[in-house]
Write a protein that holds these residues in place. Structure first.
Motif, PDB file in Angstrom:
ATOM      1  N   ARG A 147     -17.716  80.918  33.483  1.00 27.70           N
ATOM      2  CA  ARG A 147     -19.008  80.325  33.829  1.00 27.70           C
ATOM      3  C   ARG A 147     -20.032  80.836  32.832  1.00 27.70           C
ATOM      4  NH1 ARG A 147     -23.809  81.205  36.473  1.00 27.70           N
ATOM      5  NH2 ARG A 147     -24.688  79.401  37.601  1.00 27.70           N
ATOM      6  N   ASP A 148     -20.711  79.909  32.150  1.00 29.13           N
ATOM      7  CA  ASP A 148     -21.607  80.251  31.048  1.00 29.13           C
ATOM      8  C   ASP A 148     -23.047  80.259  31.550  1.00 29.13           C
ATOM      9  OD1 ASP A 148     -22.861  80.676  28.675  1.00 29.13           O
ATOM     10  OD2 ASP A 148     -22.155  78.855  27.686  1.00 29.13           O
ATOM     11  N   GLY A 149     -23.491  81.413  32.060  1.00 29.29           N
ATOM     12  CA  GLY A 149     -24.848  81.542  32.576  1.00 29.29           C
ATOM     13  C   GLY A 149     -25.522  82.786  32.045  1.00 29.29           C
ATOM     14  N   GLY A 150     -26.467  83.324  32.813  1.00 28.27           N
ATOM     15  CA  GLY A 150     -27.142  84.550  32.419  1.00 28.27           C
ATOM     16  C   GLY A 150     -26.156  85.678  32.175  1.00 28.27           C
ATOM     17  N   ILE A 151     -25.090  85.674  32.960  1.00 29.57           N
ATOM     18  CA  ILE A 151     -23.956  86.580  32.761  1.00 29.57           C
ATOM     19  C   ILE A 151     -22.707  85.717  32.658  1.00 29.57           C
ATOM     20  CG2 ILE A 151     -22.574  88.442  33.766  1.00 29.57           C
ATOM     21  CD1 ILE A 151     -25.072  89.370  35.251  1.00 29.57           C
ATOM     22  N   GLU A 152     -21.886  85.954  31.643  1.00 32.15           N
ATOM     23  CA  GLU A 152     -20.636  85.210  31.537  1.00 32.15           C
ATOM     24  C   GLU A 152     -19.620  85.801  32.514  1.00 32.15           C
ATOM     25  OE1 GLU A 152     -19.048  84.772  27.661  1.00 32.15           O
ATOM     26  OE2 GLU A 152     -20.750  83.599  26.914  1.00 32.15           O
ATOM     27  N   THR A 153     -19.030  84.939  33.329  1.00 27.09           N
ATOM     28  CA  THR A 153     -18.104  85.388  34.363  1.00 27.09           C
ATOM     29  C   THR A 153     -16.789  84.633  34.237  1.00 27.09           C
ATOM     30  OG1 THR A 153     -19.986  85.739  35.846  1.00 27.09           O
ATOM     31  CG2 THR A 153     -17.789  85.734  36.838  1.00 27.09           C
ATOM     32  N   LYS A 154     -15.694  85.352  34.063  1.00 23.83           N
ATOM     33  CA  LYS A 154     -14.386  84.696  34.001  1.00 23.83           C
ATOM     34  C   LYS A 154     -13.980  84.277  35.406  1.00 23.83           C
ATOM     35  CE  LYS A 154     -11.294  85.911  31.016  1.00 23.83           C
ATOM     36  NZ  LYS A 154     -10.231  86.606  30.242  1.00 23.83           N
ATOM     37  N   MET A 155     -13.649  82.989  35.564  1.00 29.76           N
ATOM     38  CA  MET A 155     -13.362  82.422  36.873  1.00 29.76           C
ATOM     39  C   MET A 155     -11.878  82.099  37.078  1.00 29.76           C
ATOM     40  SD  MET A 155     -16.479  82.488  37.930  1.00 29.76           S
ATOM     41  CE  MET A 155     -16.353  81.664  39.515  1.00 29.76           C
ATOM     42  N   PHE A 156     -11.151  81.898  35.979  1.00 29.20           N
ATOM     43  CA  PHE A 156      -9.758  81.448  36.122  1.00 29.20           C
ATOM     44  C   PHE A 156      -9.038  81.689  34.815  1.00 29.20           C
ATOM     45  CE2 PHE A 156      -6.473  78.143  35.724  1.00 29.20           C
ATOM     46  CZ  PHE A 156      -5.821  78.235  36.942  1.00 29.20           C
ATOM     47  N   GLU A 157      -7.760  82.044  34.892  1.00 31.04           N
ATOM     48  CA  GLU A 157      -6.922  82.106  33.704  1.00 31.04           C
ATOM     49  C   GLU A 157      -5.464  81.921  34.090  1.00 31.04           C
ATOM     50  OE1 GLU A 157      -7.243  85.781  31.619  1.00 31.04           O
ATOM     51  OE2 GLU A 157      -7.368  86.999  33.442  1.00 31.04           O
ATOM     52  N   LYS A 158      -4.713  81.374  33.174  1.00 27.43           N
ATOM     53  CA  LYS A 158      -3.299  81.116  33.424  1.00 27.43           C
ATOM     54  C   LYS A 158      -2.604  80.944  32.079  1.00 27.43           C
ATOM     55  CE  LYS A 158      -0.180  77.922  35.905  1.00 27.43           C
ATOM     56  NZ  LYS A 158       0.486  78.957  36.732  1.00 27.43           N
ATOM     57  N   ALA A 159      -1.379  81.384  31.980  1.00 25.43           N
ATOM     58  CA  ALA A 159      -0.604  81.265  30.741  1.00 25.43           C
ATOM     59  C   ALA A 159       0.678  80.478  31.007  1.00 25.43           C
ATOM     60  CB  ALA A 159      -0.277  82.641  30.187  1.00 25.43           C
ATOM     61  N   GLY A 160       1.304  80.071  29.910  1.00 28.19           N
ATOM     62  CA  GLY A 160       2.593  79.414  30.020  1.00 28.19           C
ATOM     63  C   GLY A 160       2.550  78.002  30.562  1.00 28.19           C
ATOM     64  N   ILE A 161       1.485  77.278  30.292  1.00 28.85           N
ATOM     65  CA  ILE A 161       1.355  75.896  30.767  1.00 28.85           C
ATOM     66  C   ILE A 161       1.996  74.969  29.745  1.00 28.85           C
ATOM     67  CG2 ILE A 161      -0.257  74.110  31.512  1.00 28.85           C
ATOM     68  CD1 ILE A 161      -2.299  76.413  31.960  1.00 28.85           C
ATOM     69  N   ALA A 162       2.842  74.078  30.200  1.00 29.17           N
ATOM     70  CA  ALA A 162       3.578  73.192  29.298  1.00 29.17           C
ATOM     71  C   ALA A 162       2.641  72.203  28.614  1.00 29.17           C
ATOM     72  CB  ALA A 162       4.656  72.430  30.073  1.00 29.17           C
TER      73      ALA A 162
END
Length: 546
Positions: free
Chosen positions: A71-86
């Protein structure tokens, strides 16, 4: 005032490359990175609510990728991540800019119930063919939930303008690979394609459109933002539009300053105008050039019933239409009278022409107080390149300037160059040292002009040859023909000198404040104390805090 350098920045380009950077047509396309490999993506929509599913369409030379969402705001906050997607490589139509890419869905995820409204940057990373990572960046918006929003600001992202300038696939509303000779801009552009490089994320301190150079006498115009784009393989239009160059700077400023801010796309104004209900203040920023009739209806009705609209933006120029449930934007622009079907039996008030075209009958001033055709260019190329940089203030006693210490004749935002690129203005006259709209300007009743600067629609110099100019007089002649029927020299002389203004006025039960420059956000980006104070004054008044 900060002292400007006297030399243009050097990005390692030859003279021929500099010319190609400005006059050439270059764009992003599948396969452009060759042996290195690449990954691209787009989402099925601009915006989503909590609980809805985002569908990503991905094409990659790699067999898998990872995803990170911030989320790109006053503070950058990581909301989701995932690896190995085809992933796989997907064929793309030649005219994907117009028709859409048509890629199969690659990955879906659900917007969390706790994800606040705002802009969400998506970064996809995969292995390149040479062992180095390849990345692409995307962005989607999480819109607010229904209900009262007392004390909150709704920022409406200029997504119609993003779409108009997006170079991915070769065509936009400016240049293109359409037409019999593959050299025409596209009157129709699709949302179903990736964003071009530079719209979602940019390095710090990249050139903006207005010049940060003390231009020596008799110097041919230079355009550092396009030279940088060419040298770094970014979109030629990165500085003309996009989240990274414009909308993000207000959103981050507002959150850092303690304001509660929600975000929506212009598609919500068009299809779901009720999104404005419950907000005391709605904000528009940056380069905000393309609107539909329905979007304007939503804002006009909101202000009439007591809402407050703050526009820190410039270039309210073109009417558009949305087709295919919003997946396609239509704007014939300069070719409208010859090609737009509504001129041959449709409702001509919906023509995709300038709002000031007489047949449309709805000048931009009736919504936001200012007109694009009476403003246009300042601070770059050959249009006032040594101009004022800030807004010359005429009414320092106005509530918007409270606490700034500004005086009559001072420049607001000159250090941060808030007056520039494209500006909006009005026909006006000076009486007793103060500006007033002329009776035929189209200004709403009671409009006050607070500040006025100079602008131009023509690059005009006795010393610089025409072939060294990028803007020339094309836009000026279009305005002359639009307003007066012919693009002759006499009519060009009526329109080639423009202005940019700050104005405010009341309508119905509501109020509008308009600082008519694309570059207001530069003052927030560069932490200009006076610009920040005026911005706070407007927000506080419209939120009932002052």
């Amino acid at each position: 005032m900060a002292k400007l350098p006297t030399e243009f920045p050097d990005f390692g380009l030859t003279l021929h490359q500099r010319r190609q950077a400005v006059r050439g047509h270059y764009w992003e396309w599948p396969g452009m990175d060759g042996e290195h490999g690449e990954i691209w993506c787009y989402s099925d929509r601009f915006s989503y609510r909590r609980g809805e599913t985002v569908t990503l369409h991905v094409s990659s030379t790699a067999s898998s990728f990872s995803i990170a969402i911030v989320r790109d705001g006053g503070i950058e906050t990581k909301m989701f991540e995932k690896a190995g997607i085809a992933a796989r490589w997907q064929d793309t139509p030649d005219q994907c800019s117009v028709l859409g890419c048509g890629w199969d869905a690659s990955f879906e995820f659900r917007v969390g119930d706790d994800w606040p409204s705002g802009a969400y940057r998506v970064t996809l990373t995969a292995d390149g063919r040479d062992g180095k990572p390849v990345r692409c960046h995307h962005l989607f918006i999480v819109t607010p939930q229904p209900g009262k929003k007392r004390g909150r600001v709704l920022q409406v992202a200029a997504t119609g303008t993003w779409l108009a300038y997006n170079t991915w696939g070769g065509s936009n509303h400016y240049e293109g690979i359409t037409g019999p000779n593959r050299d025409q801009y596209a009157p129709m552009v699709s949302t179903q394609r990736p964003w071009c490089r530079g719209f979602t994320v940019l390095p710090k301190e990249v050139p903006r459109v207005p010049l940060e150079v003390a231009v020596p006498p008799k110097t041919a115009p230079r355009y550092p933002h396009m030279e940088w784009a060419f040298a770094t393989s970014h979109s030629k239009k990165y500085a003309s539009s996009g989240w990274a160059s414009y909308d993000s700077h207000f959103f981050r400023f507002a959150e850092c300053a303690g304001y509660a801010v929600d975000l929506a796309s212009q598609h919500e104004l068009h299809f779901s105008p009720e999104i404005l209900d419950g907000y005391d203040c709605v904000v528009f920023v940056g380069h905000d050039e393309y609107w539909t009739w329905e979007m304007r209806n939503a804002v006009d009705a909101y202000v009439e019933r007591g809402g407050h609209a703050a526009r820190f933006a410039g270039n309210f120029m073109w009417q558009t239409r949305l087709e295919d449930e919003g997946r396609r934007q239509v704007c014939y622009k300069y070719r409208a009278r010859a090609e737009d079907p509504v001129y041959r039996g449709g409702d001509v008030t919906r023509a995709t022409n300038s709002w000031e075209a007489p047949e449309i009958g709805r000048p931009g001033a009736t919504t936001f107080g200012l007109n694009a055709t009476r403003g246009i260019y300042a601070g770059w190329g050959g249009c006032a390149p040594r101009g004022v940089r800030g807004f010359p203030v005429y009414r320092p006693e106005h509530w918007a300037f409270a606490g700034t210490g500004i005086y009559y004749g001072d420049l607001l935002g000159a250090d941060s160059h808030v007056y520039g690129y494209e500006v909006d203005g009005l026909d006006h006259e000076i009486r007793g040292g103060l500006p007033y709209p002329t009776p035929d300007s189209g200004a709403p009743d009671g409009l006050e002009i607070l500040a006025v600067g100079m602008a131009a629609q023509v690059e005009e110099s006795a010393d610089i040859a025409f072939e060294h100019q990028f803007l020339g007089d094309e836009d000026g002649r279009f305005t002359a023909e639009t307003l007066f029927g012919e693009a002759n020299d006499a009519n060009l002389d009526k329109v080639k000198r423009g202005n940019g203004m700050i104005v405010s006025f009341r309508r119905g039960k509501g109020e509008v404040f308009h600082a008519g420059s694309c570059e207001w956000v530069a003052g927030l980006l560069r932490q200009d104390a006076m610009v920040e104070r005026v911005t706070r004054n407007v927000l506080d008044r419209y939120l009932g805090k002052s």
